[in-house]
Design an enzyme around this catalytic site. Structure first.
Site: not given
Length: 523
Positions: A225, A464, A492
């Site tokens: 991320s 995502d 994710h």
């Protein structure tokens, strides 16, 4: 951070898989202080002195080792104030076959690398645990960093996070503006000395000091991320010191701030539609309307549109008349908090059943499950306090790239976002409004190319929610040595999320530096 604010970029690591109502556990931060986490005795005052540090490892947390690393506030003036950063290590299970230390970061910005590394035994496969020391650190200002960022108290955050960020009139917009200004003001009052120095560029420099302290000539790194932004900055600043970088759930560094918000909102909208199609195809879906498909039949786009509209209406109603909650936390189960709960459950397909339960209860007037999910996303403790994720997330995000100062610009962006992503668009844009009033100047928008670095593996998931796949494509194209790997799936990030294809490719890259064909998509 109403529905969802910048914490929505997080949770690619252990926290994402823990986001279920049935498993509300939090890893102990065993390196928060004390004898198990001593800083070096002689504080360095020159850049050379920082690089000469050796970590004083102490046993902690059942087989882990803990230490602290000193880094300067300002690398241009290393003799000034310092951050003391906690570091944790799980030594390689097979020392004779050890490859290197693998530094890991879960994103955020503001996620604890210590907490992520403490979950290494469940996050990483035996092949990686055997060959690498797994090392995590809390970035400057984050979690158990000393000092750490702080802006609002728990009650103040409760109010801030409950702000209706789907303003339909001037009075509602004025409340959003008031809360945005208040947040920026409190950060200036409580963390003024830290705010200019907590950006990701400095965190990347810290990571190079950590590399040296670990005794590594080159860095092996897994960033998930927003951790991909940290890894990309490292490659830009220290391209020749890159051994292997896995950037999973990529952020695109050169996307302007409000455009990034719009793109992220579209990602959450796509993810919700995928969830809604799954829900509508099974019996008992609370999103089922009179025009929806029967369970077991194909789900039409019209049925998904109707389901989205049904949730949108619930959120709007709850912003006027909040739902009940059995938690007894004093929180208002309004639309803003409910939408954060929905967003939280979209991070992993494993929590879709919890979202289905939460929505069923919410349509019956009870917001308990969705509030629980939101509290996990926002790291709210049962006693009403918060970890500093929200404060760190906001402070770092506001510094890392420029934000407009004109309210009219934000209104225009919110309108575009609302059309592109009706559920999430306006809340994501307005959720970052404190950055319009931020007390320190932002860094300019970077152009990261990392020329001279070894191949860098950029990984993205096609649906995502928090880091849309187009960002992975963009980052891989920007990097001089970028290699793109996709996962055709939901949730994710990709590594460790159920694709044996992705896991095998990432493991081979980390261990043997084997590089896949760029652009391949794993099932």
């Amino acid at each position: 951070m109403s529905a969802p604010r910048r914490a929505s970029l997080r949770l690619g690591a252990a926290a994402a898989t823990a986001l279920t109502v049935l498993a509300l556990t939090v890893l102990a931060a065993g390196c928060s202080g004390g004898a198990a986490a001593r800083a070096p005795g002689n504080a360095p005052s020159t850049l050379k002195g920082y690089y000469a540090q050796r970590l004083d490892w102490q046993p902690c947390d059942g087989g882990f080792e803990c230490a602290r690393l000193l880094v300067p506030f300002d690398y241009a003036r290393p003799g000034g104030r310092r951050f003391s950063l906690p570091v944790v290590k799980l030594p390689a299970a097979e020392p004779s076959r050890r490859v290197a230390a693998l530094v890991v970061n879960p994103g955020g910005p503001g996620g604890s690398g210590v907490d992520y590394a403490l979950g290494a035994r469940s996050e990483f496969p035996p092949a990686v645990l055997a060959r690498f020391d797994i090392v995590g650190f809390d970035p400057r200002g984050v979690a158990a960093s000393e000092p750490a960022l702080t802006c609002l108290t728990g009650p103040q955050l409760d109010t801030y996070l409950a702000t209706d960020e789907m303003p339909a009139n001037a009075a509602q917009l004025a409340q959003v503006v008031t809360q945005g200004k208040l947040y920026a003001k409190r950060c200036a009052q409580n963390s003024a000395a830290l705010l200019p120095y907590v950006g990701t560029q400095n965190a990347a420099r810290d990571m190079d000091v950590l590399r040296a302290a670990l005794g590594e000539s080159q860095l092996s790194f897994l960033g998930k991320s927003y951790g991909t932004y940290l890894g990309a900055w490292y490659a830009q600043l220290f391209p020749r010191r890159v051994r292997a970088l896995v950037l999973d759930g990529a952020v695109d560094p050169d996307t302007p701030s409000l455009q990034a918000d719009i793109t992220q909102a579209e990602g959450f909208q796509v993810a919700f539609r995928s969830f809604a199609a799954w829900c509508l195809a099974a019996p008992g879906c609370p999103l089922q309307g009179a025009t929806g498909a029967a369970a077991g039949q194909g789900v039409s786009a019209g049925s998904v549109n109707a389901a989205t509209a049904r949730l949108y209406a619930l959120v709007v109603r709850a912003n006027s008349v909040p739902l009940t909650s059995r938690l007894g936390t004093g929180q208002v189960a309004d639309g803003a908090l409910l939408l954060n709960g929905v967003a939280a459950a979209l991070y992993s397909k494993s929590t879709w059943t919890d979202l289905k339960t939460g929505l069923a209860e919410a349509f019956a007037g009870d917001g308990t499950v969705l509030v629980q999910l939101a509290n996990l996303l926002l790291e709210r403790n049962p006693d009403g306090t918060y970890a500093n994720l929200v404060d760190a997330d906001t402070s770092i995000s506001c510094l890392d790239r420029p934000w407009p100062r004109s309210l009219a610009t934000w209104q225009a962006a919110a309108a575009v976002a609302a059309r592109a992503a009706p559920l999430f668009g306006a809340p994501i844009v307005w959720g970052n409004l404190p950055c319009a009033y931020w007390p320190v100047p932002s860094d300019p928008l970077p152009k990261i190319r990392a020329a001279g670095a070894r191949p860098i593996l950029v990984v993205g998931t096609l649906r995502d929610p928090a880091t849309p796949y187009r960002w992975a494509r963009a980052l891989a194209a920007d990097l001089s040595s970028g290699v793109l790997l996709g996962r055709n799936g939901d949730g994710h990030t990709a590594y460790g999320e159920g694709s044996s294809c992705v896991d095998a490719i990432v493991n081979d890259y980390l261990i043997g530096l084997s590089v896949p064909r760029s652009g391949m998509i794993c099932p």
